[in-house]
Write an enzyme that holds these catalytic residues in place. Structure first.
Site, short mmCIF file in Angstrom:
data_model
loop_
_atom_site.label_atom_id
_atom_site.label_comp_id
_atom_site.label_asym_id
_atom_site.label_seq_id
_atom_site.Cartn_x
_atom_site.Cartn_y
_atom_site.Cartn_z
N ASN A 101 0.82 -1.21 0.00
CA ASN A 101 0.00 0.00 0.00
C ASN A 101 0.85 1.26 0.00
O ASN A 101 1.99 1.26 0.47
CB ASN A 101 -0.95 -0.01 1.20
CG ASN A 101 -1.92 -1.16 1.12
OD1 ASN A 101 -2.11 -1.73 0.05
ND2 ASN A 101 -2.54 -1.51 2.23
N ASP A 103 -0.48 4.17 1.28
CA ASP A 103 -1.28 5.11 2.06
C ASP A 103 -0.68 5.52 3.40
O ASP A 103 -1.22 6.40 4.08
CB ASP A 103 -2.69 4.53 2.28
CG ASP A 103 -2.67 3.11 2.88
OD1 ASP A 103 -1.76 2.81 3.65
OD2 ASP A 103 -3.59 2.32 2.56
N HIS A 118 5.83 -0.54 -2.67
CA HIS A 118 5.40 0.24 -3.83
C HIS A 118 5.50 1.75 -3.60
O HIS A 118 4.82 2.53 -4.27
CB HIS A 118 3.95 -0.14 -4.22
CG HIS A 118 3.84 -1.52 -4.79
ND1 HIS A 118 2.66 -2.24 -4.81
CD2 HIS A 118 4.76 -2.33 -5.38
CE1 HIS A 118 2.87 -3.42 -5.38
NE2 HIS A 118 4.13 -3.51 -5.72
N CYS A 147 8.30 20.15 -12.67
CA CYS A 147 9.65 20.28 -12.13
C CYS A 147 10.11 21.73 -12.28
O CYS A 147 9.98 22.31 -13.37
CB CYS A 147 10.57 19.34 -12.91
SG CYS A 147 12.29 19.50 -12.43
N ASN A 213 -8.34 -12.72 4.59
CA ASN A 213 -8.95 -12.13 3.39
C ASN A 213 -10.45 -12.35 3.42
O ASN A 213 -10.93 -13.32 4.00
CB ASN A 213 -8.35 -12.78 2.13
CG ASN A 213 -8.51 -11.90 0.89
OD1 ASN A 213 -9.61 -11.50 0.53
ND2 ASN A 213 -7.39 -11.59 0.24
N GLU A 215 -12.11 -13.19 0.95
CA GLU A 215 -12.42 -14.35 0.11
C GLU A 215 -11.16 -15.13 -0.24
O GLU A 215 -10.04 -14.60 -0.09
CB GLU A 215 -13.12 -13.89 -1.17
CG GLU A 215 -12.37 -12.81 -1.90
CD GLU A 215 -13.28 -12.09 -2.91
OE1 GLU A 215 -12.85 -11.94 -4.06
OE2 GLU A 215 -14.39 -11.70 -2.52
N ALA A 232 -10.45 -7.85 7.56
CA ALA A 232 -9.22 -7.74 8.35
C ALA A 232 -9.45 -6.95 9.63
O ALA A 232 -8.90 -7.27 10.69
CB ALA A 232 -8.13 -7.09 7.51
P1 NAD Z 1 -6.23 -6.02 -4.79
O1 NAD Z 1 -7.20 -4.91 -4.97
O2 NAD Z 1 -5.75 -6.76 -5.98
O3 NAD Z 1 -6.86 -7.10 -3.80
C1 NAD Z 1 -7.44 -6.74 -2.56
C2 NAD Z 1 -7.68 -8.00 -1.77
O4 NAD Z 1 -8.17 -7.62 -0.49
C3 NAD Z 1 -8.72 -8.95 -2.39
O5 NAD Z 1 -8.22 -10.27 -2.33
C4 NAD Z 1 -9.95 -8.76 -1.49
O6 NAD Z 1 -10.70 -9.96 -1.37
C5 NAD Z 1 -9.32 -8.40 -0.18
N1 NAD Z 1 -10.16 -7.56 0.70
C6 NAD Z 1 -10.98 -6.54 0.38
N2 NAD Z 1 -11.50 -5.99 1.47
C7 NAD Z 1 -11.00 -6.66 2.53
C8 NAD Z 1 -11.13 -6.55 3.93
N3 NAD Z 1 -11.92 -5.62 4.50
N4 NAD Z 1 -10.46 -7.42 4.72
C9 NAD Z 1 -9.66 -8.39 4.19
N5 NAD Z 1 -9.48 -8.53 2.86
C10 NAD Z 1 -10.14 -7.68 2.04
O7 NAD Z 1 -5.03 -5.41 -3.96
P2 NAD Z 1 -3.51 -5.83 -3.93
O8 NAD Z 1 -3.36 -7.30 -3.94
O9 NAD Z 1 -2.93 -5.05 -2.82
O10 NAD Z 1 -2.92 -5.31 -5.34
C11 NAD Z 1 -3.26 -4.05 -5.90
C12 NAD Z 1 -2.10 -3.06 -6.01
O11 NAD Z 1 -2.59 -1.68 -5.93
C13 NAD Z 1 -1.17 -3.13 -4.85
O12 NAD Z 1 0.04 -2.58 -5.17
C14 NAD Z 1 -1.91 -2.22 -3.86
O13 NAD Z 1 -1.26 -1.91 -2.72
C15 NAD Z 1 -2.25 -1.03 -4.74
N6 NAD Z 1 -3.38 -0.31 -4.12
C16 NAD Z 1 -3.09 0.32 -2.94
C17 NAD Z 1 -4.09 0.95 -2.24
C18 NAD Z 1 -3.71 1.60 -0.93
O14 NAD Z 1 -2.57 2.11 -0.79
N7 NAD Z 1 -4.57 1.59 0.06
C19 NAD Z 1 -5.40 0.95 -2.73
C20 NAD Z 1 -5.65 0.31 -3.98
C21 NAD Z 1 -4.61 -0.34 -4.66
#
Ligand code: NAD
Length: 258
Positions: A101, A103, A118, A147, A213, A215, A232
């Site tokens: 993430n 964030d 990332h 820039c 997760n 799912e 989570a």
């Molecule tokens: P993804 O969106 O591909 O998958 C998210 C996963 O989280 C899914 O398997 C889903 O079932 C699960 N999920 C959703 N809500 C949940 C909850 N409340 N509790 C537990 N599980 C839950 O995300 P990814 O695998 O992290 O890949 C996407 C890429 O984009 C990564 O690099 C990610 O960090 C980035 N991204 C980051 C943010 C952020 O910084 N918050 C947000 C969106 C995408």
């Protein structure tokens, strides 16, 4: 024994436990993951808007997405899942969090050893001359920030699709994946590489892999030993409570023996 109790016991008997987190852990903080239906990512297809080629082709268009995403992440607050991980770290049980993430919510919840695989939204970079400065609220209004030296449009210091992982983060994450004997894999679909290799590497070296997760994922039943299915923000505080309970019981037993 239910799976929450099993995870608590596994954590307590681990030697080096780490967590790998993905977008799912921050969904309960109001930041949508890529899988959410409707909303942000159906308007901005990540493969289009978060791809480095898209940025090179049309940075102004990518900034349309960034103007919506950056405030979402910078104004979000950690949820009970982030706090539970921070507390597990302060208890000496969790040794590091590797997060995909961008964030900053783990740090805001108090986690200290956080490897940002990332990058994050805190900094802006010039891909042309290497200039770097902190992101500010003003960057979210008007034309995209440029820039001051070469006038190229600045890019947040996050890893876009098609870009390499920052070397230091990659090195540290790999080291943790090889070293751990337990990996919590939380809220990630495990399809974005090379982050998705980390649970496989840990498993290959004999670590227990526990998924949290909503799912099942591609790891479930193949790489992970078991899945704690649910949100989570609900599951992790329960695991933490169970860890504390087991620790207390252990202390009482020690006293009764002495
Ligand atoms: P993804 O969106 O591909 O998958 C998210 C996963 O989280 C899914 O398997 C889903 O079932 C699960 N999920 C959703 N809500 C949940 C909850 N409340 N509790 C537990 N599980 C839950 O995300 P990814 O695998 O992290 O890949 C996407 C890429 O984009 C990564 O690099 C990610 O960090 C980035 N991204 C980051 C943010 C952020 O910084 N918050 C947000 C969106 C995408």
């Amino acid at each position: 024994m239910d799976l929450i109790q099993r995870a608590a016991k596994d954590l307590l008997t681990s030697r080096w436990a780490i967590a790998l987190t993905g977008a799912g852990i921050s969904v309960e903080s109001g930041i949508p993951d890529f899988r959410s239906e409707g909303g942000l990512w159906s308007r901005f297809d990540p493969m289009e808007y978060a791809h480095i080629e898209a940025f090179h082709r049309n940075p102004e268009k990518v900034w349309e997405m960034l103007r919506e995403v950056i405030p979402l992440t910078s104004r979000a607050k950690p949820n009970p899942a982030h706090y539970a991980l921070a507390e597990l770290e302060s208890m000496g049980i969790l040794k590091a969090v590797v997060t995909q993430n961008v964030d900053g919510l783990h740090q805001r919840a108090g986690s200290r050893v956080v490897i940002e695989y990332h990058g994050n939204h805190d900094w802006l970079l010039c891909l042309n001359c290497g200039f770097k400065r902190a992101t500010s609220e003003a960057d979210l209004e008007g034309p995209p920030p440029r820039c001051p030296h070469c006038k190229a449009v600045l890019k947040p210091d996050v890893v876009f699709f098609g870009e390499p992982i920052p070397l230091e983060a990659q090195r540290r994450a790999l080291e943790e994946a090889k070293r751990c004997d337990l990996m919590l894999v939380i809220g990630t679909s495990a399809v974005v590489y090379p982050a998705a290799d980390l649970p496989r590497i840990a498993k290959g070296r004999g670590a227990k892999v526990i998924e949290v997760n909503k799912e099942p994922t591609v790891l479930t039943g193949v790489v992970s030993d078991y899945l704690l299915q649910g949100k989570a923000g609900e599951i992790l505080p329960k695991v933490l409570e169970e860890v504390k309970k087991l620790k207390d019981e252990g202390r009482k037993e020690d006293h009764s023996l002495s």
